[in-house]
Design a protein around this motif. Structure first.
Motif, PDB file in Angstrom:
ATOM      1  N   ILE A   9       5.873  -0.888   0.116  1.00 55.10           N
ATOM      2  CA  ILE A   9       4.753  -0.550   1.000  1.00 55.10           C
ATOM      3  C   ILE A   9       3.651   0.174   0.227  1.00 55.10           C
ATOM      4  CG2 ILE A   9       4.069   0.871   2.969  1.00 55.10           C
ATOM      5  CD1 ILE A   9       6.826   0.275   4.184  1.00 55.10           C
ATOM      6  N   SER A  10       4.048   1.087  -0.645  1.00 60.58           N
ATOM      7  CA  SER A  10       3.064   1.841  -1.432  1.00 60.58           C
ATOM      8  C   SER A  10       2.251   0.915  -2.331  1.00 60.58           C
ATOM      9  CB  SER A  10       3.771   2.904  -2.282  1.00 60.58           C
ATOM     10  OG  SER A  10       4.446   3.833  -1.464  1.00 60.58           O
ATOM     11  N   ILE A  11       2.948  -0.001  -3.001  1.00 64.60           N
ATOM     12  CA  ILE A  11       2.258  -0.941  -3.884  1.00 64.60           C
ATOM     13  C   ILE A  11       1.329  -1.842  -3.077  1.00 64.60           C
ATOM     14  CG2 ILE A  11       2.565  -2.883  -5.470  1.00 64.60           C
ATOM     15  CD1 ILE A  11       5.169  -1.631  -6.389  1.00 64.60           C
ATOM     16  N   SER A  12       1.787  -2.261  -1.903  1.00 61.84           N
ATOM     17  CA  SER A  12       0.966  -3.127  -1.052  1.00 61.84           C
ATOM     18  C   SER A  12      -0.303  -2.415  -0.596  1.00 61.84           C
ATOM     19  CB  SER A  12       1.775  -3.591   0.162  1.00 61.84           C
ATOM     20  OG  SER A  12       2.868  -4.396  -0.235  1.00 61.84           O
ATOM     21  N   LEU A  13      -0.184  -1.132  -0.291  1.00 60.40           N
ATOM     22  CA  LEU A  13      -1.359  -0.358   0.115  1.00 60.40           C
ATOM     23  C   LEU A  13      -2.365  -0.247  -1.031  1.00 60.40           C
ATOM     24  CD1 LEU A  13       0.275   2.514   2.217  1.00 60.40           C
ATOM     25  CD2 LEU A  13      -1.184   0.661   3.067  1.00 60.40           C
ATOM     26  N   ILE A  14      -1.845  -0.012  -2.231  1.00 56.93           N
ATOM     27  CA  ILE A  14      -2.727   0.063  -3.401  1.00 56.93           C
ATOM     28  C   ILE A  14      -3.410  -1.283  -3.625  1.00 56.93           C
ATOM     29  CG2 ILE A  14      -2.817   0.414  -5.899  1.00 56.93           C
ATOM     30  CD1 ILE A  14      -0.426   2.314  -5.585  1.00 56.93           C
ATOM     31  N   TYR A  15      -2.629  -2.357  -3.491  1.00 58.57           N
ATOM     32  CA  TYR A  15      -3.169  -3.710  -3.654  1.00 58.57           C
ATOM     33  C   TYR A  15      -4.301  -3.971  -2.664  1.00 58.57           C
ATOM     34  CZ  TYR A  15      -3.416  -8.720  -2.602  1.00 58.57           C
ATOM     35  OH  TYR A  15      -3.861  -9.988  -2.330  1.00 58.57           O
ATOM     36  N   THR A  16      -4.068  -3.649  -1.403  1.00 57.72           N
ATOM     37  CA  THR A  16      -5.080  -3.884  -0.370  1.00 57.72           C
ATOM     38  C   THR A  16      -6.341  -3.080  -0.652  1.00 57.72           C
ATOM     39  OG1 THR A  16      -3.316  -4.234   1.250  1.00 57.72           O
ATOM     40  CG2 THR A  16      -5.525  -3.829   2.102  1.00 57.72           C
TER      41      THR A  16
END
Length: 350
Positions: A9-16
């Protein structure tokens, strides 16, 4: 929520966040630099951002927007690398759109269908369709960057940071394709929790790598440009030909930027041995032709059309006046040189 899920989830937030930042920056650069070609790259990262955000409400949106991240690259590559050059743009676009339509239908069928075996087949069919789209679109971008990078690799006039941007774009394309490969190892219904959790992290990490390489490529920091240029300062040779015809004001003011000077250096060094003239004299001739083309078109600044027309018309006329033999063949070769490096007018402009 376990540690693996939290990491994903953390990586996905950074990606977005990075996708949104890239889209915003591209919109600004597109307007500031007046580069219409960047509108397609802007739409690429806008699609990625929308897919990630809307995917929070329904994961199907991620699948529906995902192919657009690749498809919008096609018109960018066509407009940046293939003007006056034969390409497979129309066939690739038609194929990609057909596959995209299938992805939407298959994703909806998977979402609302029944029968486990059939759903698994549908799942992997649209994942493969997305992979095919990415291979076609980013594969074409990848190959185009490699081809141009090879052609300018030995040119002393092209600044090192411009050459390095092509390298970053190559890595960005490769990482984009990787984001479409990893879903093949993801279970269709998360029936194996551990495998699904690990693959979520892997896919999120690949998306993050794509974001970082893209951000660095499109918005290379000024300090990095300076470092790259300083390391190769001895190899940089920019033409500073004194010519009374253009001495009234700096060439950079007349023609727009150091980028034009570097392109003139590149073309001049290639043309000089063909007409048995010194590189300095040839670069001066090219500059005069560009100035004449500017005046003829009533514009300030050089784009591909003006550069191409200056080579085909004005330079040809000047070589004829000088009594250079085989002018048609020479201009034909020079025209091909211009077409081969046309992407510099976009990739090297900001």
């Amino acid at each position: 929520m376990d540690a693996t899920q939290a990491t994903s989830i953390s990586i996905s937030l950074i990606y977005t966040t990075l996708q949104a930042i890239i889209a915003a920056f591209l919109f600004h650069r597109m307007r500031a630099a007046r580069l219409k070609e960047l509108q397609f790259v802007f739409l690429t990262f806008t699609s990625a951002t929308l897919g990630a955000l809307l995917g929070i409400a329904w994961t199907g949106f991620r699948i529906i927007f995902n192919p657009l991240v690749a498809i919008f690259i096609l018109p960018f590559v066509e407009a940046t690398f293939y003007r006056k050059k034969q390409s497979r743009y129309k066939s690739m676009l038609a194929t990609s759109l057909a596959l995209y339509a299938y992805v939407i239908v298959a994703r909806l069928a998977w979402q609302f269908g029944s029968g486990e075996e059939g759903l698994v087949a549908i799942y992997y069919s649209y994942i493969l369709a997305i992979l095919a789209i990415y291979l076609a679109c980013y594969g074409w971008f990848f190959a185009s960057c490699i081809e141009t990078r090879k052609k300018i690799s030995t040119s002393k006039g092209i600044e090192p940071w411009v050459k390095f941007r092509y390298v970053l774009l190559i890595f960005s394309c490769a990482s984009a394709i990787a984001t479409a490969v990893f879903p093949l190892a993801y279970p269709s219904h998360e029936s194996f929790h551990e495998q699904a959790a690990v693959m979520k992290v892997v896919m999120a990490a690949s998306n993050l790598l794509f974001s970082i390489t893209s951000l660095t490529a499109w918005f290379m920091p000024a300090w990095l440009k300076r470092v790259l240029n300083e390391r190769s300062r001895d190899s940089l040779v920019f033409s500073t030909v004194p010519m009374t015809a253009i001495a009234s004001r700096p060439v950079s003011e007349k023609l727009g930027s150091a980028l034009i000077m570097s392109i003139i250096d590149h073309l001049g060094n290639r043309l000089a041995p063909r007409i048995n003239k010194s590189p300095g004299a040839v670069k001066g001739l090219l500059l005069l032709s560009l100035e004449a083309a500017e005046q003829q078109h009533g514009v300030t600044g050089i784009d591909f059309t003006l550069l191409h027309d200056a080579i085909v018309d004005d330079v040809k006329s000047r070589l004829d006046q000088l009594g250079i033999p085989n002018v048609d063949a020479i201009i034909n070769e020079l025209e091909h040189d211009v077409i081969d490096i046309q992407s510099l007018l976009v990739v090297g402009k900001f």
